[in-house]
Design an enzyme around this catalytic site. Structure first.
Site, PDB file in Angstrom:
ATOM      1  N   GLU A  64      -0.323  -0.622   4.003  1.00 60.24           N
ATOM      2  CA  GLU A  64       1.043  -0.099   4.059  1.00 60.24           C
ATOM      3  C   GLU A  64       1.837  -0.797   5.156  1.00 60.24           C
ATOM      4  O   GLU A  64       1.283  -1.459   6.037  1.00 60.24           O
ATOM      5  CB  GLU A  64       0.997   1.418   4.313  1.00 60.24           C
ATOM      6  CG  GLU A  64       2.352   2.121   4.367  1.00 60.24           C
ATOM      7  CD  GLU A  64       3.203   1.942   3.115  1.00 60.24           C
ATOM      8  OE1 GLU A  64       3.694   0.813   2.890  1.00 60.24           O
ATOM      9  OE2 GLU A  64       3.390   2.931   2.378  1.00 60.24           O
ATOM     10  N   HIS A 121      -2.910   6.034  -3.135  1.00 60.39           N
ATOM     11  CA  HIS A 121      -3.983   6.865  -2.601  1.00 60.39           C
ATOM     12  C   HIS A 121      -3.671   8.348  -2.762  1.00 60.39           C
ATOM     13  O   HIS A 121      -2.513   8.757  -2.925  1.00 60.39           O
ATOM     14  CB  HIS A 121      -4.203   6.553  -1.121  1.00 60.39           C
ATOM     15  CG  HIS A 121      -2.984   6.816  -0.274  1.00 60.39           C
ATOM     16  ND1 HIS A 121      -2.624   8.076   0.141  1.00 60.39           N
ATOM     17  CD2 HIS A 121      -2.046   5.971   0.211  1.00 60.39           C
ATOM     18  CE1 HIS A 121      -1.508   8.005   0.859  1.00 60.39           C
ATOM     19  NE2 HIS A 121      -1.130   6.739   0.908  1.00 60.39           N
TER      20      HIS A 121
END
Length: 546
Positions: free
Chosen positions: A426, A339
């Site tokens: 994550e 990202h």
């Protein structure tokens, strides 16, 4: 604590007259340039322009790290003595500028030094470029700057944050990113219109590179038998990404002992995977001894006379390696996109997928941060580069906001929908969420030490171990391989899941996570074949951000 050097200067052609300033932020450890600032400010005196340069330099340093120590170097004796408190400030135009500069960092965090003019050439050149631009009725643009950059020291930067955050390199990438639009306009010529920030201007034609660029979707071709590993070749930026003479490096900073961390890259304690080890699934061809004379080699050449039959199978195996049998079909290729940058990325704070238990112990976790302005621009540049390649057939994202936002920008550019895969989120860093690496090491030293050396160790407060993340990511990988067999899919995820996919493809040990670097908005790629083999095609490519 990080340390910066700010060099600043200002000038006026007339005193007062057309004026401008220039300032540069350097890494105090490596000497490399992190950010540059310059501006034409209209009619002003030399001293006002110098103060404006100081103010711009301190603001740039604060953008990088508000907790850093800053050493200001200027060839203006007046500014240095006044900001050091030894001389009074009497000029009404300089008082408010000095007050603003003093308020940017706590007292004692900034020091000042006078240097001769010849040692301040970088900032001086930037100031003159700004004044030159003003004389043309324009403002200074980073892409046109020819100011000399400070040389990078041979030694690596001193680690002081989450492993693999690549502080210096990330700052360089952010600076290059800010220049991308301006440089594209420069290459297009003076008649070019102002760029639209929602799109990426086309770059001029680039002469062919000596080696072909890496396309993550292209079939992987292993080297011929007996060929030593070739040195890595640079990736040529796609034509749609503005070319830049400034390198947006993936970063040079690692945490202590090479540690690897959350929202940023490599962690300590891990031994690197054996050098030159082949990825699982790559067919090793034994060294040949002799084959019948005239036997054709994979390049169409015949073997010399006098070779025996023991290497005939090696030659045939080499042919099979060079071109996959038809029954394997096209591989499923995962193009892995980390990202874009968030407000936490440059601060080097653990940013995972926890519920925010870290906030109860002084952390700032659990906020699920969105992209920063820089992160959104990174997503736009990535979208343009992937659109130019034209190979992505589907987009899948982690459920967290920073990934969904990045994926949304890319998917919109490609005309695709975004699917969400829970397994791509994550790591949950438990009580460490929102804390810096140094804060965790200070508050939970035993837990940190265990986490750095044992893949089964969990972060404080019940977070996820690396082993648990690996199991989750492997399950997600298998689901995606079933759903997207033979297709090229963009997976938008985070540092740990992406590095885990690469590690699993290589068959490398858990410690190899600590030896990889992943910058914000970087691209990696892994190809998966139907016989269970996998090859890593790309790792941490940031050429599209230049």
């Amino acid at each position: 604590m990080r340390e910066f050097i700010v060099e600043a200067d200002g000038g006026s052609r007339g005193n007062p007259g057309p004026a401008g300033y220039g300032s540069v932020v350097l890494d105090a450890v490596t000497g490399e340039t992190l950010l540059e600032r310059a501006e034409f400010i209209g009619t002003a005196t030399n001293n006002v322009a110098e103060y404006r340069g100081l103010l711009a330099g301190l603001r740039a340093a604060r953008e990088l790290d508000p907790d850093a120590r800053v050493h200001v170097r200027m060839d203006s004796k007046l500014v240095v003595e006044q900001m050091s408190g030894r001389w009074k400030i009497k000029h009404p135009a300089m008082k408010p500028l000095a007050m603003q500069a003093a308020a940017l960092f706590p007292a004692g965090q900034v020091t000042y030094e006078w240097i001769p003019r010849e040692q301040n050439k970088h900032a001086d050149r930037l100031a003159n470029e700004a004044m030159d631009a003003g004389s043309r009725g324009e403002q200074w643009e980073p892409g046109r700057s020819t100011a000399e950059r400070a040389p990078t020291a041979a030694r690596p930067p001193k680690p002081d944050g989450p492993p693999g955050d690549a502080t210096a390199g990330a700052a360089r990438a952010r600076a290059a990113l800010a220049e991308a639009t301006a440089e594209a306009r420069t290459t297009a010529g003076p008649a070019a219109a102002a760029p639209d920030t929602s799109t990426v201007p086309s770059a001029p034609a680039v002469p062919p590179a000596p080696t072909a660029p890496v396309d993550p979707a292209a079939p992987a071709v292993p080297p011929a038998p007996g060929t030593p590993p070739a040195p890595a070749t640079p990736v040529t930026p796609p034509a749609s990404a503005p070319a830049s003479g400034r390198e947006a490096a993936s970063g040079a900073e690692t945490a202590p002992d090479g540690a690897a961390a959350p929202d940023g890259a490599a962690a300590p304690g891990g031994a690197a995977a054996p050098g030159g080890a082949a990825a699982p699934g790559s067919t090793a061809v034994p060294g040949s001894t002799a084959v019948p004379a005239g036997e054709a080699l994979p390049g169409g050449k015949a073997l010399p006379e006098g070779k025996g039959a023991s290497a005939a199978d090696d030659v045939r195996a080499a042919r099979n390696v060079a071109s996959a049998p038809p029954d394997l079909g096209a591989p499923a290729t995962f193009v892995l996109l980390r990202h874009g940058e968030t407000p936490l990325t440059p601060l080097k704070r653990f940013s995972g997928s926890g519920s925010g238990s870290g906030s109860g112990s002084g952390g700032r976790g659990g906020s699920d941060p969105s992209l920063s302005g820089i992160g959104r621009r990174q997503a736009e540049l990535t979208a343009a580069a992937l659109a130019a390649r034209g190979t992505i057939q589907a987009v899948v994202s982690s459920p967290l906001a920073r990934c969904r936002e990045t994926a949304g920008v890319v998917a919109a550019r490609l005309g695709l929908e975004t699917a969400v895969e829970e397994g791509l989120r994550e790591t949950d860093f438990g009580a460490w969420e929102g804390l810096t690496f140094g804060e965790v090491r200070e508050r939970y030293p035993d837990d940190m030490e265990a986490w750095l050396h044992d893949p089964e160790a969990e972060p404080t407060g019940g977070g996820e171990s690396f082993a648990a993340v690996a199991r989750r990511v492997a399950d997600a990988r298998d689901r995606l391989l079933t759903a997207y067999a033979g297709r090229t899919v963009l997976l938008v995820s985070h540092v740990t899941p992406i590095k885990t996919l690469v590690r699993l493809a290589l068959g490398a040990p858990p410690q190899s996570l600590f030896r990889m670097e992943l910058s914000a908005a970087s691209l990696s790629a892994v190809a998966y074949y139907t016989d269970g083999n996998a090859t890593v095609r790309l790792l941490n490519d940031t050429s599209h951000l230049r």
